[in-house]
Scaffold this motif. Structure first.
Motif, PDB file in Angstrom:
ATOM      1  N   ARG A  60      -4.492   3.203  14.077  1.00  0.00           N
ATOM      2  CA  ARG A  60      -4.898   2.308  12.809  1.00  0.00           C
ATOM      3  C   ARG A  60      -3.993   1.891  11.561  1.00  0.00           C
ATOM      4  O   ARG A  60      -2.545   2.064  11.531  1.00  0.00           O
ATOM      5  CB  ARG A  60      -5.624   1.472  12.794  1.00  0.00           C
ATOM      6  CG  ARG A  60      -5.130  -0.088  12.008  1.00  0.00           C
ATOM      7  CD  ARG A  60      -6.272  -1.476  12.561  1.00  0.00           C
ATOM      8  NE  ARG A  60      -5.967  -2.249  11.974  1.00  0.00           N
ATOM      9  CZ  ARG A  60      -5.843  -3.039  10.188  1.00  0.00           C
ATOM     10  NH1 ARG A  60      -6.333  -1.775  10.005  1.00  0.00           N
ATOM     11  NH2 ARG A  60      -5.680  -3.776   9.724  1.00  0.00           N
ATOM     12  N   ASN A  61      -4.875   2.639  10.982  1.00  0.00           N
ATOM     13  CA  ASN A  61      -4.511   2.896   9.123  1.00  0.00           C
ATOM     14  C   ASN A  61      -5.493   4.469   8.577  1.00  0.00           C
ATOM     15  O   ASN A  61      -6.397   4.254   8.561  1.00  0.00           O
ATOM     16  CB  ASN A  61      -4.814   2.153   8.574  1.00  0.00           C
ATOM     17  CG  ASN A  61      -3.796   2.135   7.274  1.00  0.00           C
ATOM     18  OD1 ASN A  61      -3.513   3.002   6.563  1.00  0.00           O
ATOM     19  ND2 ASN A  61      -4.401   1.359   6.107  1.00  0.00           N
TER      20      ASN A  61
ATOM     21  N   GLN B  27       1.680  -0.992  10.635  1.00  0.00           N
ATOM     22  CA  GLN B  27       2.023  -2.704  11.398  1.00  0.00           C
ATOM     23  C   GLN B  27       3.014  -2.689  12.608  1.00  0.00           C
ATOM     24  O   GLN B  27       3.255  -4.220  13.209  1.00  0.00           O
ATOM     25  CB  GLN B  27       2.694  -3.641  10.245  1.00  0.00           C
ATOM     26  CG  GLN B  27       1.482  -3.240   9.554  1.00  0.00           C
ATOM     27  CD  GLN B  27       1.878  -4.827   7.868  1.00  0.00           C
ATOM     28  OE1 GLN B  27       2.621  -4.746   7.360  1.00  0.00           O
ATOM     29  NE2 GLN B  27       1.051  -6.114   8.319  1.00  0.00           N
TER      30      GLN B  27
ATOM     31  N   GLN C 202      -7.290   7.242   6.944  1.00  0.00           N
ATOM     32  CA  GLN C 202      -7.636   7.590   4.467  1.00  0.00           C
ATOM     33  C   GLN C 202      -7.768   9.023   5.563  1.00  0.00           C
ATOM     34  O   GLN C 202      -7.727  10.232   5.548  1.00  0.00           O
ATOM     35  CB  GLN C 202      -7.940   6.376   5.076  1.00  0.00           C
ATOM     36  CG  GLN C 202      -7.691   5.142   5.189  1.00  0.00           C
ATOM     37  CD  GLN C 202      -6.611   5.155   3.995  1.00  0.00           C
ATOM     38  OE1 GLN C 202      -6.184   5.386   2.781  1.00  0.00           O
ATOM     39  NE2 GLN C 202      -5.353   4.459   4.746  1.00  0.00           N
TER      40      GLN C 202
ATOM     41  N   TYR D  33       1.750  -2.677   4.439  1.00  0.00           N
ATOM     42  CA  TYR D  33       0.757  -2.209   4.555  1.00  0.00           C
ATOM     43  C   TYR D  33       0.183  -0.995   6.023  1.00  0.00           C
ATOM     44  O   TYR D  33       1.706  -0.582   6.544  1.00  0.00           O
ATOM     45  CB  TYR D  33       0.077  -3.226   5.295  1.00  0.00           C
ATOM     46  CG  TYR D  33      -0.484  -4.059   4.134  1.00  0.00           C
ATOM     47  CD1 TYR D  33      -0.920  -4.216   3.063  1.00  0.00           C
ATOM     48  CD2 TYR D  33       0.249  -5.366   4.150  1.00  0.00           C
ATOM     49  CE1 TYR D  33      -0.607  -5.047   1.902  1.00  0.00           C
ATOM     50  CE2 TYR D  33       0.647  -6.413   3.540  1.00  0.00           C
ATOM     51  CZ  TYR D  33      -0.717  -6.003   2.662  1.00  0.00           C
ATOM     52  OH  TYR D  33      -0.273  -7.452   1.347  1.00  0.00           O
ATOM     53  N   HIS D  34      -0.375  -0.266   6.600  1.00  0.00           N
ATOM     54  CA  HIS D  34      -0.485   0.990   7.443  1.00  0.00           C
ATOM     55  C   HIS D  34       0.048   1.713   6.379  1.00  0.00           C
ATOM     56  O   HIS D  34       0.755   2.518   7.965  1.00  0.00           O
ATOM     57  CB  HIS D  34      -0.671   0.125   8.476  1.00  0.00           C
ATOM     58  CG  HIS D  34      -1.690  -1.637   8.676  1.00  0.00           C
ATOM     59  ND1 HIS D  34      -1.573  -2.039   9.871  1.00  0.00           N
ATOM     60  CD2 HIS D  34      -2.607  -2.164   8.003  1.00  0.00           C
ATOM     61  CE1 HIS D  34      -2.358  -2.997  10.235  1.00  0.00           C
ATOM     62  NE2 HIS D  34      -2.680  -3.255   8.591  1.00  0.00           N
ATOM     63  N   ASN D  35      -0.300   2.206   6.314  1.00  0.00           N
ATOM     64  CA  ASN D  35       1.134   3.641   5.282  1.00  0.00           C
ATOM     65  C   ASN D  35      -0.019   5.394   5.579  1.00  0.00           C
ATOM     66  O   ASN D  35       0.082   6.088   6.219  1.00  0.00           O
ATOM     67  CB  ASN D  35       1.736   3.842   4.432  1.00  0.00           C
ATOM     68  CG  ASN D  35       2.840   2.447   3.761  1.00  0.00           C
ATOM     69  OD1 ASN D  35       3.555   2.691   4.462  1.00  0.00           O
ATOM     70  ND2 ASN D  35       2.476   2.061   3.215  1.00  0.00           N
ATOM     71  N   GLY D  36      -1.656   5.482   5.437  1.00  0.00           N
ATOM     72  CA  GLY D  36      -2.046   5.797   5.738  1.00  0.00           C
ATOM     73  C   GLY D  36      -1.883   6.991   4.030  1.00  0.00           C
ATOM     74  O   GLY D  36      -2.068   6.856   4.019  1.00  0.00           O
TER      75      GLY D  36
ATOM     76  N   GLY E 136      -0.925   5.956   9.271  1.00  0.00           N
ATOM     77  CA  GLY E 136      -0.723   4.933  10.130  1.00  0.00           C
ATOM     78  C   GLY E 136       0.116   3.962  10.184  1.00  0.00           C
ATOM     79  O   GLY E 136       1.770   4.682  10.876  1.00  0.00           O
TER      80      GLY E 136
ATOM     81  N   GLU F  72       0.881  -1.191   0.006  1.00  0.00           N
ATOM     82  CA  GLU F  72      -0.160   0.108  -0.325  1.00  0.00           C
ATOM     83  C   GLU F  72       0.946   1.316  -0.012  1.00  0.00           C
ATOM     84  O   GLU F  72       0.250   2.455   0.444  1.00  0.00           O
ATOM     85  CB  GLU F  72      -1.166   0.063   0.962  1.00  0.00           C
ATOM     86  CG  GLU F  72      -2.253  -1.206   0.907  1.00  0.00           C
ATOM     87  CD  GLU F  72      -2.565  -1.114   1.993  1.00  0.00           C
ATOM     88  OE1 GLU F  72      -3.936  -1.838   2.471  1.00  0.00           O
ATOM     89  OE2 GLU F  72      -2.504  -0.579   3.297  1.00  0.00           O
TER      90      GLU F  72
ATOM     91  N   ASN G 232       3.762   7.788  13.751  1.00  0.00           N
ATOM     92  CA  ASN G 232       2.947   6.763  13.207  1.00  0.00           C
ATOM     93  C   ASN G 232       1.798   6.715  13.926  1.00  0.00           C
ATOM     94  O   ASN G 232       1.554   6.482  15.562  1.00  0.00           O
ATOM     95  CB  ASN G 232       3.714   5.274  12.827  1.00  0.00           C
ATOM     96  CG  ASN G 232       4.811   5.513  11.925  1.00  0.00           C
ATOM     97  OD1 ASN G 232       5.753   6.070  12.019  1.00  0.00           O
ATOM     98  ND2 ASN G 232       4.045   5.502  10.524  1.00  0.00           N
TER      99      ASN G 232
ATOM    100  N   GLU H   1     -11.707   5.367   8.692  1.00  0.00           N
ATOM    101  CA  GLU H   1     -10.047   4.599   9.362  1.00  0.00           C
ATOM    102  C   GLU H   1     -10.371   3.824   9.424  1.00  0.00           C
ATOM    103  O   GLU H   1     -11.849   2.759   9.988  1.00  0.00           O
ATOM    104  CB  GLU H   1      -9.786   4.933  11.064  1.00  0.00           C
ATOM    105  CG  GLU H   1      -9.009   4.180  11.515  1.00  0.00           C
ATOM    106  CD  GLU H   1      -8.204   5.012  12.923  1.00  0.00           C
ATOM    107  OE1 GLU H   1      -7.568   4.203  13.686  1.00  0.00           O
ATOM    108  OE2 GLU H   1      -8.769   6.154  12.697  1.00  0.00           O
TER     109      GLU H   1
END
Length: 409
Positions: free
Chosen positions: A264-265, A224, A267, A202-205, A221, A147, A236, A281
């Motif tokens: 968490r992540n 992880q 958006q 994953y989980h980069n926002g 994000g 992502e 983060n 989110e």
């Protein structure tokens, strides 16, 4: 509402980014007689579902990576290739089992060797080298094999005077916020504003939005690493607030870039007509969220997902099953939130009622596939709405994505 016409789709390029399950160093070199290999020690790379250890012998560097033998375990290296062409990747590893272990090797987010066999060695102290050759593209912007990549874009409120465009994107050292200037035909004058945001597959926002206060807000994000969401000194798992030069905005609750934490992540970010900040989110496996963001508040992750009874945590204003949402971009038009849903494949309309939300209504359910971004058209009661069906989850061919103009009637 009505849907307008297809506009365009795009594809990106990336530098060399190797993702694999391994134990030792990686050597990467262009294929030429004079090329010198560059050594990358695995314990210094990005490690997911594994750990750097030193309880065996024969390794180089300060240790080796003991990767979990599960799907999703990987080690990532980022290599800036000076020129496009082909490169050799030599992976030094040990496998003390009696069977081969398979792992994918990905470059720039694309799997170039699926289920590559790392054969058994005599024991965990015996090392072997597996070498592959792969094409690479030149450059310093990278993906994460998941992502990462270009995450967010925002235009300066004083666009007519400065023509500044702000980006959040993945780079060699992590995610960063940068600024460029548009001269009418090209972007130039690249300037890094903020670095040190950890990246992961994953989980980069990564969304950006300017507030009515003139400051730039960014969602990040937790990469992880769940504990980062509760660490107020980490960038983060946060909503950040900064000046146009990337410095912590005055008045931030903790004296740094952090505006809110426990995410968490996160958006999409959007402000309503009263200047309140709303955020969409990704939840884990239970509930996706739509939050009203307030300075200094703790939004619960990883202690809470959705509504939470733990003291000191701020509950979301609305939640959805992940199958109905997996939210991405949000926009506000006529003081109504519009939220694009990826897995849910729909556009949610959610009226704002002060600091609360009314009953959500879903549009275009399953009509256009995965919906990524929704943006308010400046000066009009309209939205731009984009799909994301050409990604690894949508699995559509290049050129299949669409950009719509939606009229609010």
């Amino acid at each position: 509402m009505r849907v307008g016409t297809l506009t365009t789709a795009r594809r990106g390029t990336a530098a060399l980014a190797v993702v694999l399950l391994c134990a030792g160093p990686v050597h990467a070199a262009p294929r030429s007689a004079a090329a010198t290999a560059t050594r990358y020690e695995a314990e210094s790379a990005t490690i997911v579902r594994g750990a750097a250890e030193s309880n065996h012998s024969g390794y180089s560097g300060t240790g080796f990576v003991n990767g979990d033998n599960v799907v999703g375990s990987y080690v990532e290296f980022t290599v800036d290739a000076a020129t496009a062409g082909t490169a050799r990747i030599a992976v030094r590893y040990s496998n003390g089992t009696a069977a081969s272990r398979a792992a994918d090797i990905a470059v720039g987010g694309e799997t170039v060797f699926a289920a590559h066999a790392f054969r058994a060695t005599a024991d965990w102290n015996t090392w072997a080298t597996s070498t592959v050759t792969t094409p690479v593209t030149a450059g310093g912007a990278v993906t994460t094999g998941g992502e990462g990549g270009l995450l967010g874009v925002a235009v300066d409120p004083d666009w007519s005077a400065n023509h500044y465009v702000y980006f959040m994107h993945t780079a060699s050292e992590g995610n960063r916020v940068a600024r460029m200037t548009y001269d009418g035909s090209t972007l130039g004058g690249y300037k890094v504003l903020l670095k040190g945001i950890k990246k992961n597959k994953y989980h980069n926002g990564g969304r950006l939005a300017f507030g009515p206060d003139g400051y730039l807000y960014a969602s990040t994000g937790e990469a992880q690493d769940r504990d980062l969401a509760q660490d107020k000194n980490s960038l983060n798992g946060k909503v950040l607030r900064m000046t146009r030069d990337g410095k912590a905005a005055p008045g931030n609750p903790f004296g740094n870039h952090v505006y809110s934490y426990g995410h968490r992540n996160p958006q999409g970010l959007a402000f309503d007509r009263d200047g309140r900040l709303w955020e969409a989110e990704f939840g884990d496996s239970s509930k996706d969220e739509l939050n009203l963001i307030q300075p200094g508040r703790n939004y619960g992750w990883p202690i809470c997902e959705g509504i939470c009874s733990t003291a000191g945590m701020t509950d979301p204003k609305k939640t959805w099953k992940v199958s109905e949402a997996s939210p991405s971009g949000i926009a506000v038009v006529r003081n109504v939130i519009y939220m694009a849903a990826l897995r849910g494949e729909r556009l949610w309309r959610v009226p704002i009622d002060g600091e609360n939300l009314g009953t959500p209504t879903a549009y275009y359910v399953g009509s256009y596939g995965r919906l990524r971004t929704v943006t308010a058209v400046p000066g009009r009661d309209e939205l731009w709405l984009s799909t994301t069906n050409c990604d690894i989850n949508g699995k559509e061919p290049p050129g299949a994505d669409e950009l719509f103009r939606v009229s609010i009637t």
